[in-house]
Design a protein around this motif. Structure first.
Motif, PDB file in Angstrom:
ATOM      1  N   GLY A   6      -7.364  -3.975  -1.171  1.00 36.78           N
ATOM      2  CA  GLY A   6      -6.609  -2.981  -1.933  1.00 36.78           C
ATOM      3  C   GLY A   6      -5.558  -3.562  -2.852  1.00 36.78           C
ATOM      4  O   GLY A   6      -4.962  -2.842  -3.651  1.00 36.78           O
ATOM      5  N   HIS A  49       0.832  -1.211   0.000  1.00 39.08           N
ATOM      6  CA  HIS A  49       0.000   0.000   0.000  1.00 39.08           C
ATOM      7  C   HIS A  49       0.864   1.259   0.000  1.00 39.08           C
ATOM      8  O   HIS A  49       0.567   2.227  -0.708  1.00 39.08           O
ATOM      9  CB  HIS A  49      -0.939  -0.003   1.201  1.00 39.08           C
ATOM     10  CG  HIS A  49      -2.008  -1.047   1.128  1.00 39.08           C
ATOM     11  ND1 HIS A  49      -2.930  -1.091   0.104  1.00 39.08           N
ATOM     12  CD2 HIS A  49      -2.303  -2.105   1.939  1.00 39.08           C
ATOM     13  CE1 HIS A  49      -3.749  -2.114   0.282  1.00 39.08           C
ATOM     14  NE2 HIS A  49      -3.381  -2.754   1.386  1.00 39.08           N
ATOM     15  N   THR A  66      -0.596  -2.352  -6.488  1.00 40.36           N
ATOM     16  CA  THR A  66      -2.002  -2.761  -6.462  1.00 40.36           C
ATOM     17  C   THR A  66      -2.260  -4.100  -7.136  1.00 40.36           C
ATOM     18  O   THR A  66      -3.357  -4.646  -6.998  1.00 40.36           O
ATOM     19  CB  THR A  66      -2.866  -1.692  -7.153  1.00 40.36           C
ATOM     20  OG1 THR A  66      -2.397  -1.501  -8.501  1.00 40.36           O
ATOM     21  CG2 THR A  66      -2.791  -0.362  -6.409  1.00 40.36           C
TER      22      THR A  66
END
Length: 566
Positions: free
Chosen positions: A39, A12, A17
């Motif tokens: 995420g 993150h 991603t």
């Protein structure tokens, strides 16, 4: 947080991603942590080699870090070819593998392998995590190292118990990297101004440095005729009249002749690979050499440079551009000569207009280049089709051409196309493959189906290992050995088994319809193209010969002709 959760936190923090992986016992704590993390998109490939190659394709297409994950033992060893591929082409990759619990290391435990020992020569750096509290710092170092300087793969091997262990430390703050200083270009500029026949020789380092705009500004300001390596194709754009194309073993006669005649070679982001230079003693024999590169190890490795400039390509090319805009080079006769060679010594040949004529590889690729949008990404496998794409497809950007350069990995194209499609879900991505290469990672059709990726698949099928057959024909007295693939499956039926529509074409008048059909289809689609077994890639330089000794005419008919090419 435990070690696995710290890995996701690092993802993150660095805007990672998308990752490509395959689960197993010792990496399972990381997969457990992924359940609660929305995420990060995990892409489940069907073989670990494909995980690494897909991460490689993702990085090449996007310019961002590629990430692949696997378990210990066979999971880690299956990654090795893909990681070696990224290392040889300087692709930024983060590789994370599970390892047996720390107390069991060295006991020949189930699925234990010495990952660090096996991968020493194919990574930029590697880590075996021995303390859970060291993991945040290792992650930070690895992510930065993979992308800085000359990029490359960095491998982190983490024992299963440390993935589960509580981690007390946080990632250390890293000071911003200082802007690289531009080296003094005055000596190189003087050589350039003194030259009457200077030539620009660029490689994959241009896109690795994100220096495409700087390179084109320099090419325009200098007016230098240019040649490229396989990985440098697209550096100058598709409409530059001074671009002579690829040099080397299957390069254009114009490019190889210009290298042979130049009196100064300006090398930008290239490593003088043997497939590009041919016999080194015969390479650019009249030229002085300026070598610009980010990696000091490449400068002078194969040929001494008269002037070496190590540093950031953007800064160095920018300094040259500014100087040359003030006082342009006087090389118009040389530019005119190179443009004449480009007209008469390029790759273009007349296509057979007979509607029912068999399809040739070059004719198909030229049609594909004319029909496909300019921003199409082409992911090639390795073999004759790879060289036909390099010769006959007109690329407008180096990141549109995904190809295995240094390692020559059959099976690269399909997973690389998958990675490129994840990098941009709206892009037109085409995998151009041969029948031999396609079967190396054909299981990834399941990945395309799972994620409904609109990848277009083209197989140029000559029912043999074409490049091996060609060299056996030319350099081994036509003694064919283990190259027949006439028991290939029905590729159309194979694609349809994965719910991927497919077409078969075999005549010249079917090419346009076949290409337009797959490009118009909204989802994945396969085009099976039957080509003649005897088609060769021309020109060719015999391995170990000088590039000036290119063979560019078929010579199959007599014993004398075989002796001539041998």
């Amino acid at each position: 947080m435990n070690g696995a959760q710290h890995i996701l936190e690092a993802f993150h923090r660095h805007q990672i991603t998308t990752v490509f992986g395959y689960p197993g016992g010792c990496i399972m704590p990381l997969y457990d942590a992924l359940v609660d993390d929305v995420g990060v998109e995990h892409v489940l490939c069907r073989h670990e080699q494909a995980c690494a190659l897909a991460a490689d394709g993702y990085a090449r297409a996007s310019g961002r870090l590629g990430v692949c994950i696997a378990t210990s033992g066979p999971g880690a060893t299956n990654l090795i070819t893909g990681v070696a591929n990224a290392h040889r082409d300087s692709v930024p990759l983060l590789v994370i593998t599970g390892q047996v619990p720390a107390p069991l290391i060295g006991t020949d435990a189930f699925q234990e392998t010495d990952v660090l020992g096996m991968t020493l020569g194919i990574v930029k750096h590697s880590y075996l995590v021995e303390d859970a509290n060291a993991l945040p710092g290792i992650l930070e170092d690895a992510i930065n190292l993979a992308q800085s300087g000359r990029p490359g793969p960095v491998w982190i091997d983490i024992p299963q118990d440390l993935l589960l262990a509580e981690v007390q430390t946080r990632a250390p703050a890293r000071p911003p990297r200082p802007e690289p200083a531009c080296p003094d270009i005055r000596e190189a500029l003087a050589l350039l101004r003194d030259a009457r026949r200077p030539l620009l020789y660029s490689g994959g380092g241009v896109s690795l440095a994100h220096a495409e705009a700087s390179f084109r500004a320099f090419a325009e300001a200098s007016g230098l005729p240019g040649v490229t390596t396989l990985k440098g194709i697209g550096n100058a754009g598709k409409h530059n009249p001074d671009d002579l194309g690829m040099l080397g073993m299957h390069g254009s006669r114009a490019a190889n002749r210009a290298v042979d005649e130049c009196d100064l070679l300006l090398v930008v982001g290239a490593r003088l690979d043997d497939r590009a230079t041919g016999k080194l003693e015969g390479f650019a024999p009249k030229a002085r050499l300026i070598h610009i590169d980010a990696d000091a190890a490449e400068i002078g490795k194969l040929r001494p440079a008269d002037v070496a400039l190590r540093g950031d390509l953007n800064a160095i090319l920018g300094a040259f551009t500014e100087a040359l805009r003030q006082t342009p080079l006087a090389i118009e006769p040389w530019r005119k000569q190179c443009r004449e060679w480009r007209t008469t010594g390029g790759f273009a040949t007349a296509d057979n207009e007979e509607p029912h004529a068999p399809i040739t590889g070059p004719a198909f690729v030229r049609q594909l280049s004319r029909i496909a949008p300019d921003d199409t990404l082409i992911a090639c496998d390795v073999g004759q089709h790879q060289m036909w794409v390099a010769q006959h497809y007109r690329f407008d950007h180096p990141r549109h051409h995904l190809t295995s350069g240094g390692l020559g990995t059959m099976g690269f194209g399909l997973p690389a196309a998958i990675g490129a499609q994840f990098a941009d879900r709206q892009a037109t991505v085409i995998n151009v493959s041969g029948d031999g290469s396609f079967m190396m990672n054909a299981q990834e059709l399941a990945t395309i189906r799972r994620y409904q990726l609109p990848v277009k698949l083209i197989i140029l099928d000559n029912q043999c290992l074409g490049m091996v057959r060609q060299q056996q024909e030319l350099f081994y007295n036509n003694r064919e050995s283990q190259i027949d693939l006439d028991d290939n499956p029905d590729f159309v039926a194979m694609a349809r088994a994965f719910d991927i529509p497919a077409l078969h074409i075999e005549r010249t008048d079917q090419i346009r319809r076949g290409i337009e059909t797959i490009l118009a289809y909204r989802g994945p689609m396969l085009l099976h193209v039957a080509i003649a077994r005897e088609d060769n890639v021309w020109p060719i330089v015999k391995p170990g010969a000088s590039n000036r000794d290119m063979i560019d005419q078929p010579r199959r008919t007599t014993n004398a002709s075989k002796e001539q090419v041998a």
